[in-house]
Design an enzyme around this catalytic site. Sequence first.
Site, mmCIF file in Angstrom:
data_model
loop_
_atom_site.group_PDB
_atom_site.id
_atom_site.type_symbol
_atom_site.label_atom_id
_atom_site.label_comp_id
_atom_site.label_asym_id
_atom_site.label_seq_id
_atom_site.Cartn_x
_atom_site.Cartn_y
_atom_site.Cartn_z
ATOM 1 N N ASP A 1 60.503 30.818 40.497
ATOM 2 C CA ASP A 1 61.926 30.789 40.126
ATOM 3 C C ASP A 1 62.141 29.871 38.920
ATOM 4 O O ASP A 1 62.875 30.208 37.990
ATOM 5 C CB ASP A 1 62.801 30.382 41.319
ATOM 6 N N TYR B 1 54.666 44.619 48.481
ATOM 7 C CA TYR B 1 54.477 46.037 48.157
ATOM 8 C C TYR B 1 53.372 46.679 49.006
ATOM 9 O O TYR B 1 52.922 47.778 48.709
ATOM 10 C CB TYR B 1 54.135 46.204 46.669
ATOM 11 N N ASP C 1 56.063 42.080 38.924
ATOM 12 C CA ASP C 1 56.933 43.202 38.579
ATOM 13 C C ASP C 1 58.246 42.688 37.985
ATOM 14 O O ASP C 1 58.693 43.119 36.919
ATOM 15 C CB ASP C 1 57.193 44.034 39.847
ATOM 16 N N ASP D 1 59.546 42.329 33.788
ATOM 17 C CA ASP D 1 60.784 42.988 33.333
ATOM 18 C C ASP D 1 61.716 41.972 32.672
ATOM 19 O O ASP D 1 62.382 42.270 31.678
ATOM 20 C CB ASP D 1 61.522 43.660 34.501
ATOM 21 N N LYS E 1 55.401 30.857 44.842
ATOM 22 C CA LYS E 1 56.512 30.213 45.539
ATOM 23 C C LYS E 1 55.964 29.607 46.832
ATOM 24 O O LYS E 1 56.455 29.867 47.943
ATOM 25 C CB LYS E 1 57.615 31.265 45.797
#
Length: 325
Positions: A198, A120, A222, A226, A166
């Site tokens: 993951d 981002y 983010d 969610d 990751k």
Amino acid sequence: MTHEIVVIPGDGIGQEVTPAAVDVLRALDLEFEFVEADAGDAVAEETGEPLPQETYDLAATADATLFGAVGETAADVILPLREAVGSFVNIRPAKAYPGVDALRPETDLVFLRENTEGVYAGHEDRLTQDVSTLTRVVTESASRDLAEFACDYVSDDYDGFTIAHKANVMRETDGLFRDTVAEVAEENGVETDEVLMDAFATHVCLDPAQFEVVVCPNLAGDVLSDLAAGLVGGLGLLPSANVGPERALFEPVHGSAPDIAGEGVANPAATIISAAMLLEYLGYDDEAAAVESAVEATLEEGPRTPDLGGDASTEDVTQAIIDRL
Ligand code: GGG
């Protein structure tokens, strides 16, 4: 002492849930001065400018900012607003509330999301007609700021935190992130464990109770928060705080929800709990607790908006919360 609170409703349901949260704050009768400011898709269409300089400057100087949601202009509004308040961490609690039909009622998590960099950071290019690139930025200093905040955050109520990353694939970026966060935790005597992001997505669905505080890079925070919203009953329930060294910005995790915008049925809970986080940030601990328990009682006993299986309006739910204060 009067606190200046900048209020930026933005687009879509931001125009409905943000005034609802302001009504709750007004009902507390505190010395708050509310200053409304524009940002988002609608103002961009009118003026060509999604984030007017005046709005940026207000957020950069106010005691706190309450923000609703924006749609297509998210990158032009949310990221600069976080920069305006100097925010390096986005706190995203995701917890299941009694009375709400949740996939995983045992969920009680807090995401501490890096808030300035990763994918981002804005380094995206269209090289040719068919090739686009994105540079992922991770710095030791931003990872350190987040980690120091996380150590402080867990010091009273938690045993430690989990680092989601990751680093087995993004060795240089998430490797630096993981190593820096783990090193700062060790310096501060805070216990950590780590999980590949993951794998975290699977584990949190199967057994969310094994996680409490999860420290993660920007995009992971983010997306995974969610995902956690799906475990607790939906995006209408997740608040957030973007905290910097001297000021902060509070916003629901959800976006502008154009599919229900204008119908008056958006769930105001996430924004009202964000307002409770604002109260706590400004030192109004009793008022913050009162707002949170009024929201909890309303979620449990109703009325409820359609996303939670009810048929109440945003206004009905807001009034029920105010009546319970
Ligand atoms: N409530 C703010 C909002 O509009 N969120 C939607 C969104 O795209 N957020 C991206 C982010 O949190 O970084």
